[in-house]
Design a protein around this motif. Structure first.
Motif, PDB file in Angstrom:
ATOM      1  N   THR A  52      30.697   5.099  -0.218  1.00 44.78           N
ATOM      2  CA  THR A  52      31.140   5.660  -1.492  1.00 44.78           C
ATOM      3  C   THR A  52      30.455   4.942  -2.642  1.00 44.78           C
ATOM      4  OG1 THR A  52      33.106   6.312  -2.745  1.00 44.78           O
ATOM      5  CG2 THR A  52      33.138   4.130  -1.733  1.00 44.78           C
ATOM      6  N   GLU A  53      30.770   5.331  -3.879  1.00 42.88           N
ATOM      7  CA  GLU A  53      30.104   4.797  -5.057  1.00 42.88           C
ATOM      8  C   GLU A  53      30.881   3.631  -5.666  1.00 42.88           C
ATOM      9  OE1 GLU A  53      29.558   7.954  -7.788  1.00 42.88           O
ATOM     10  OE2 GLU A  53      28.106   9.036  -6.533  1.00 42.88           O
ATOM     11  N   ALA A  54      30.134   2.758  -6.340  1.00 41.06           N
ATOM     12  CA  ALA A  54      30.726   1.651  -7.081  1.00 41.06           C
ATOM     13  C   ALA A  54      30.124   1.622  -8.475  1.00 41.06           C
ATOM     14  CB  ALA A  54      30.490   0.340  -6.360  1.00 41.06           C
ATOM     15  N   ALA A  55      30.855   0.978  -9.392  1.00 38.91           N
ATOM     16  CA  ALA A  55      30.369   0.857 -10.766  1.00 38.91           C
ATOM     17  C   ALA A  55      30.684  -0.548 -11.278  1.00 38.91           C
ATOM     18  CB  ALA A  55      31.038   1.905 -11.654  1.00 38.91           C
ATOM     19  N   GLY A  56      29.943  -0.983 -12.296  1.00 38.62           N
ATOM     20  CA  GLY A  56      30.167  -2.301 -12.880  1.00 38.62           C
ATOM     21  C   GLY A  56      29.373  -3.384 -12.175  1.00 38.62           C
ATOM     22  N   ASP A  57      29.899  -4.591 -12.207  1.00 32.34           N
ATOM     23  CA  ASP A  57      29.225  -5.743 -11.607  1.00 32.34           C
ATOM     24  C   ASP A  57      29.471  -5.739 -10.100  1.00 32.34           C
ATOM     25  OD1 ASP A  57      28.159  -8.139 -10.853  1.00 32.34           O
ATOM     26  OD2 ASP A  57      29.347  -9.378 -12.216  1.00 32.34           O
ATOM     27  N   THR A  58      28.545  -5.198  -9.356  1.00 33.08           N
ATOM     28  CA  THR A  58      28.721  -5.044  -7.900  1.00 33.08           C
ATOM     29  C   THR A  58      28.418  -6.320  -7.128  1.00 33.08           C
ATOM     30  OG1 THR A  58      26.477  -4.176  -7.641  1.00 33.08           O
ATOM     31  CG2 THR A  58      28.250  -2.570  -7.993  1.00 33.08           C
ATOM     32  N   SER A  59      28.093  -7.394  -7.848  1.00 30.75           N
ATOM     33  CA  SER A  59      27.843  -8.664  -7.157  1.00 30.75           C
ATOM     34  C   SER A  59      29.109  -9.507  -7.019  1.00 30.75           C
ATOM     35  CB  SER A  59      26.783  -9.476  -7.912  1.00 30.75           C
ATOM     36  OG  SER A  59      27.273  -9.876  -9.197  1.00 30.75           O
ATOM     37  N   PHE A  98      35.128   3.731  -5.800  1.00 28.46           N
ATOM     38  CA  PHE A  98      35.862   4.995  -5.880  1.00 28.46           C
ATOM     39  C   PHE A  98      36.150   5.545  -4.490  1.00 28.46           C
ATOM     40  CE2 PHE A  98      33.419   4.493  -9.774  1.00 28.46           C
ATOM     41  CZ  PHE A  98      34.446   4.561 -10.709  1.00 28.46           C
ATOM     42  N   ALA A  99      37.365   6.072  -4.334  1.00 27.73           N
ATOM     43  CA  ALA A  99      37.845   6.508  -3.023  1.00 27.73           C
ATOM     44  C   ALA A  99      38.219   7.986  -3.067  1.00 27.73           C
ATOM     45  CB  ALA A  99      39.048   5.683  -2.595  1.00 27.73           C
ATOM     46  N   PRO A 100      37.306   8.890  -2.661  1.00 31.17           N
ATOM     47  CA  PRO A 100      37.639  10.312  -2.656  1.00 31.17           C
ATOM     48  C   PRO A 100      38.805  10.649  -1.721  1.00 31.17           C
ATOM     49  CG  PRO A 100      35.274   9.973  -2.454  1.00 31.17           C
ATOM     50  CD  PRO A 100      35.917   8.629  -2.288  1.00 31.17           C
ATOM     51  N   ARG A 101      38.895   9.935  -0.605  1.00 35.86           N
ATOM     52  CA  ARG A 101      39.988  10.154   0.350  1.00 35.86           C
ATOM     53  C   ARG A 101      40.676   8.806   0.564  1.00 35.86           C
ATOM     54  NH1 ARG A 101      42.607  13.144   3.928  1.00 35.86           N
ATOM     55  NH2 ARG A 101      42.730  12.559   6.132  1.00 35.86           N
ATOM     56  N   PRO A 102      41.800   8.566  -0.112  1.00 40.59           N
ATOM     57  CA  PRO A 102      42.390   7.224  -0.150  1.00 40.59           C
ATOM     58  C   PRO A 102      42.675   6.605   1.210  1.00 40.59           C
ATOM     59  CG  PRO A 102      43.373   8.587  -1.846  1.00 40.59           C
ATOM     60  CD  PRO A 102      42.493   9.482  -1.033  1.00 40.59           C
ATOM     61  N   PHE A 121      33.114 -10.411   0.777  1.00 34.52           N
ATOM     62  CA  PHE A 121      32.132  -9.327   0.680  1.00 34.52           C
ATOM     63  C   PHE A 121      31.920  -8.998  -0.798  1.00 34.52           C
ATOM     64  CE2 PHE A 121      34.437  -8.860   4.638  1.00 34.52           C
ATOM     65  CZ  PHE A 121      33.434  -8.659   5.573  1.00 34.52           C
ATOM     66  N   THR A 122      30.711  -8.619  -1.135  1.00 29.97           N
ATOM     67  CA  THR A 122      30.455  -8.173  -2.500  1.00 29.97           C
ATOM     68  C   THR A 122      30.971  -6.747  -2.669  1.00 29.97           C
ATOM     69  OG1 THR A 122      28.277  -7.238  -2.035  1.00 29.97           O
ATOM     70  CG2 THR A 122      28.386  -9.604  -2.606  1.00 29.97           C
ATOM     71  N   VAL A 123      31.142  -6.358  -3.924  1.00 36.88           N
ATOM     72  CA  VAL A 123      31.552  -4.982  -4.221  1.00 36.88           C
ATOM     73  C   VAL A 123      30.541  -3.999  -3.637  1.00 36.88           C
ATOM     74  CG1 VAL A 123      31.907  -3.316  -6.088  1.00 36.88           C
ATOM     75  CG2 VAL A 123      32.828  -5.637  -6.293  1.00 36.88           C
ATOM     76  N   ALA A 124      29.270  -4.329  -3.751  1.00 38.64           N
ATOM     77  CA  ALA A 124      28.221  -3.455  -3.218  1.00 38.64           C
ATOM     78  C   ALA A 124      28.354  -3.303  -1.706  1.00 38.64           C
ATOM     79  CB  ALA A 124      26.843  -3.995  -3.577  1.00 38.64           C
ATOM     80  N   GLN A 125      28.637  -4.396  -1.007  1.00 43.64           N
ATOM     81  CA  GLN A 125      28.779  -4.331   0.449  1.00 43.64           C
ATOM     82  C   GLN A 125      29.988  -3.474   0.861  1.00 43.64           C
ATOM     83  OE1 GLN A 125      28.900  -8.605   1.112  1.00 43.64           O
ATOM     84  NE2 GLN A 125      26.856  -8.584   2.064  1.00 43.64           N
ATOM     85  N   ILE A 126      31.082  -3.621   0.135  1.00 42.97           N
ATOM     86  CA  ILE A 126      32.277  -2.836   0.462  1.00 42.97           C
ATOM     87  C   ILE A 126      32.008  -1.358   0.230  1.00 42.97           C
ATOM     88  CG2 ILE A 126      34.690  -2.409  -0.144  1.00 42.97           C
ATOM     89  CD1 ILE A 126      34.868  -5.385  -0.938  1.00 42.97           C
ATOM     90  N   ALA A 127      31.388  -1.027  -0.898  1.00 41.41           N
ATOM     91  CA  ALA A 127      31.081   0.371  -1.188  1.00 41.41           C
ATOM     92  C   ALA A 127      30.150   0.960  -0.133  1.00 41.41           C
ATOM     93  CB  ALA A 127      30.464   0.495  -2.578  1.00 41.41           C
ATOM     94  N   LEU A 138      39.918  -0.561  -6.084  1.00 41.56           N
ATOM     95  CA  LEU A 138      39.562   0.675  -5.399  1.00 41.56           C
ATOM     96  C   LEU A 138      40.340   1.795  -6.091  1.00 41.56           C
ATOM     97  CD1 LEU A 138      37.944   1.714  -2.903  1.00 41.56           C
ATOM     98  CD2 LEU A 138      40.059   1.519  -1.593  1.00 41.56           C
ATOM     99  N   LEU A 139      39.627   2.711  -6.752  1.00 39.67           N
ATOM    100  CA  LEU A 139      40.240   3.676  -7.649  1.00 39.67           C
ATOM    101  C   LEU A 139      40.013   5.116  -7.201  1.00 39.67           C
ATOM    102  CD1 LEU A 139      39.154   2.120 -11.071  1.00 39.67           C
ATOM    103  CD2 LEU A 139      41.373   1.864  -9.932  1.00 39.67           C
ATOM    104  N   TRP A 140      40.772   6.014  -7.809  1.00 40.54           N
ATOM    105  CA  TRP A 140      40.611   7.443  -7.582  1.00 40.54           C
ATOM    106  C   TRP A 140      39.329   7.923  -8.278  1.00 40.54           C
ATOM    107  CZ3 TRP A 140      43.899   4.932 -10.760  1.00 40.54           C
ATOM    108  CH2 TRP A 140      43.882   5.246 -12.116  1.00 40.54           C
ATOM    109  N   PRO A 141      38.693   8.996  -7.799  1.00 41.56           N
ATOM    110  CA  PRO A 141      37.459   9.491  -8.423  1.00 41.56           C
ATOM    111  C   PRO A 141      37.674   9.854  -9.889  1.00 41.56           C
ATOM    112  CG  PRO A 141      37.794  10.518  -6.286  1.00 41.56           C
ATOM    113  CD  PRO A 141      39.058   9.765  -6.596  1.00 41.56           C
TER     114      PRO A 141
END
Length: 363
Positions: free
Chosen positions: A14-21, A76-80, A3-9, A59-62
Motif C-alpha cells: 500500500t501507499e505511505a506519505a510523509g517521512d517514510t524513514s 493507508f489501509a484500503p482494507r483495514p 521497521f521503517t514506514v517504507a518497509q511496512i508499506a 495506519l489510516l483510512w484512504p
C-alpha cells in the motif's frame, strides 16, 4: 525488531506519505501509542484517539488528512482487517522455545527431524515420527509414533499429536490442542435402548440395560497445509478411515471434531463448535460459536451457521442458517420475532375470550 514506514508499506502493498524513514517498533491503539509505535487508526472514528496518544505515524483510512491529524507520516489501509493481518504478521516475533533440542526433551533415535527444528523442554518425540524443516515444537508436547508434521510446524506448549497422524506444512497448534485421540465409539452386544429410540423416535421399548464395548480407532487423522487448531481443541481419530481437515481450515478454541469427520478447505469453526461423528463439511463453511452438528449428515460448500445453531439435517450449499433446529436465517428471524410476540398475543387472546365467552348464569 523495528521497521521503517517504507518497509511496512511495502510489506502491505500500500501507499505511505510523509517521512517514510521513521522506524516503528510495534502497533498500538491510537490513544495508547507512543512516538515509536504505529497507531492503528483505520477509521475516522479513531481520529480522536490520535489526539490522546503520542504517535508520529498511523495506519489510516484512504484519503485521510494525516497532516491535519498532527502526524509526521502515514500508511493507508484500503482494507483495514487485511492491513491488520499484514502488520501483525510482520511484527510478530514468534516463539522458538530455544534453539535446537532441549536437554530434557526425549527424542527417539528413529525419529527424523528436519533442518532448523527446535524442540522445547520436557517434550517427547516418538519412534518413527517425522518433523519438517523449520518447525518449532514447544515445551511439554508429545508427537506420537510415526506421526508426520510438515515444514514450519508451530506447536505451542502442551500440544499432543497422536500416533500415525499426518499433517501438512505450516501447521499451527495453540496450547493444549489434542490431535488423534480415540473416537467416542461404543456398542452393546444386543440392540440397545439408545439405538431403538433413535430408530423409532419413540421410547426404548423392552430393551435391557447393557454394558458398553469399545470400538477402537485405527484410522488416524489427516490434516492439510496451513491449518490452525485452537487451544484445548480436540480431533478424534477415525475408526477405519482417517478424520480429515482440508487445507487452510482454522479451528478456534474448544472445538471438537468427532471420529470420521471430514472438513473441507478454508473453513472457520469458531469457539465451542462440536461436530459429531461421520459428518462431511464442505469448503469455505463458517460455523459460528457453539454450533452443534448431529452425526452422519452433510453440510454443503459455503454454508454459514449463526451462533448456537444446532444442525440436525443435511444443509445445501450456500445456505445461511440459524436456530435450533437450524433453518434458513430469514425464516429463523421471522420465527424469533413471532416468539417475542407470544406474550402479547396470549394477552390479546385472553381479552377476546372474555368478550366472546360470557359467564353462564347460575341455575
Amino acid at each position: 525488531m523495528t521497521f521503517t514506514v517504507a518497509q511496512i508499506a511495502a510489506a502491505l502493498g500500500t501507499e505511505a506519505a510523509g517521512d517514510t524513514s521513521i522506524t516503528i517498533g510495534a502497533p498500538a491503539e491510537p490513544a495508547d501509542a507512543g512516538p515509536g509505535d504505529l497507531a492503528m487508526a483505520m477509521s475516522p472514528k479513531y481520529a480522536d484517539g490520535l489526539k490522546q496518544g503520542q504517535a508520529r505515524v498511523a495506519l489510516l483510512w484512504p484519503g485521510a488528512d494525516w497532516q491535519a491529524l498532527g502526524l509526521e507520516a502515514a500508511i493507508f489501509a484500503p482494507r483495514p482487517r487485511m492491513a491488520m493481518s499484514g502488520v501483525t504478521a510482520l511484527m510478530d516475533p514468534g516463539q522458538r522455545f530455544g534453539e535446537g533440542i532441549h536437554p530434557t526433551a526425549v527424542v527417539d533415535p528413529s525419529a527424523e527431524l528436519g533442518e532448523d527444528v527446535s524442540v522445547g523442554p520436557m517434550t517427547v518425540i516418538g519412534p518413527g515420527a517425522r518433523i519438517g524443516d523449520g518447525s518449532a515444537i514447544g515445551p511439554l508436547c508429545y508427537v506420537g509414533a510415526c506421526a508426520v508434521l510438515g515444514a514450519q510446524a508451530y506447536l505451542r506448549e502442551s500440544v499432543s499429536i497422536g500416533a500415525n497422524v499426518r499433517i501438512g506444512d505450516r501447521f499451527i497448534a495453540q496450547p493444549g490442542a489434542r490431535i488423534g485421540s480415540d473416537g467416542f465409539s461404543f456398542v452393546t452386544p444386543e440392540v440397545s435402548g439408545v439405538e431403538l429410540a433413535r430408530e423409532t423416535m419413540g421410547d426404548q421399548g423392552d430393551t435391557a440395560a447393557q454394558s458398553w464395548i469399545r470400538i477402537h480407532s485405527l484410522g488416524g487423522v489427516v490434516i492439510g497445509d496451513d491449518v490452525e487448531i485452537g487451544a484445548n481443541s480436540t480431533v478424534d481419530s477415525g475408526t477405519v478411515r482417517p478424520t480429515q481437515i482440508g487445507n487452510g481450515t482454522k479451528l478456534d478454541n474448544l472445538v471438537h471434531l468427532g471420529h470420521n469427520v471430514k472438513v473441507g478447505k478454508d473453513c472457520l469453526l469458531c469457539g465451542q463448535v462440536g461436530i459429531a461423528g461421520s459428518v462431511v463439511v464442505g469448503d469455505n463453511v463458517v460455523l459460528a460459536g457453539q454450533v452443534g452438528v448431529v452425526d452422519n449428515i452433510t453440510i454443503g460448500d459455503r454454508v454459514i451457521a449463526g451462533g448456537a445453531s444446532k444442525i440436525l439435517s443435511n444443509v445445501p450449499a450456500g445456505r445461511m442458517i440459524s436456530g435450533y433446529p437450524a433453518v434458513k436465517m430469514d425464516m429463523f428471524t421471522e420465527m424469533y420475532k413471532a416468539l417475542r410476540r407470544l406474550p402479547r398475543l396470549a394477552s390479546d387472546i385472553a381479552v377476546l375470550k372474555k368478550a366472546v365467552f360470557k359467564d353462564e348464569p347460575n341455575e
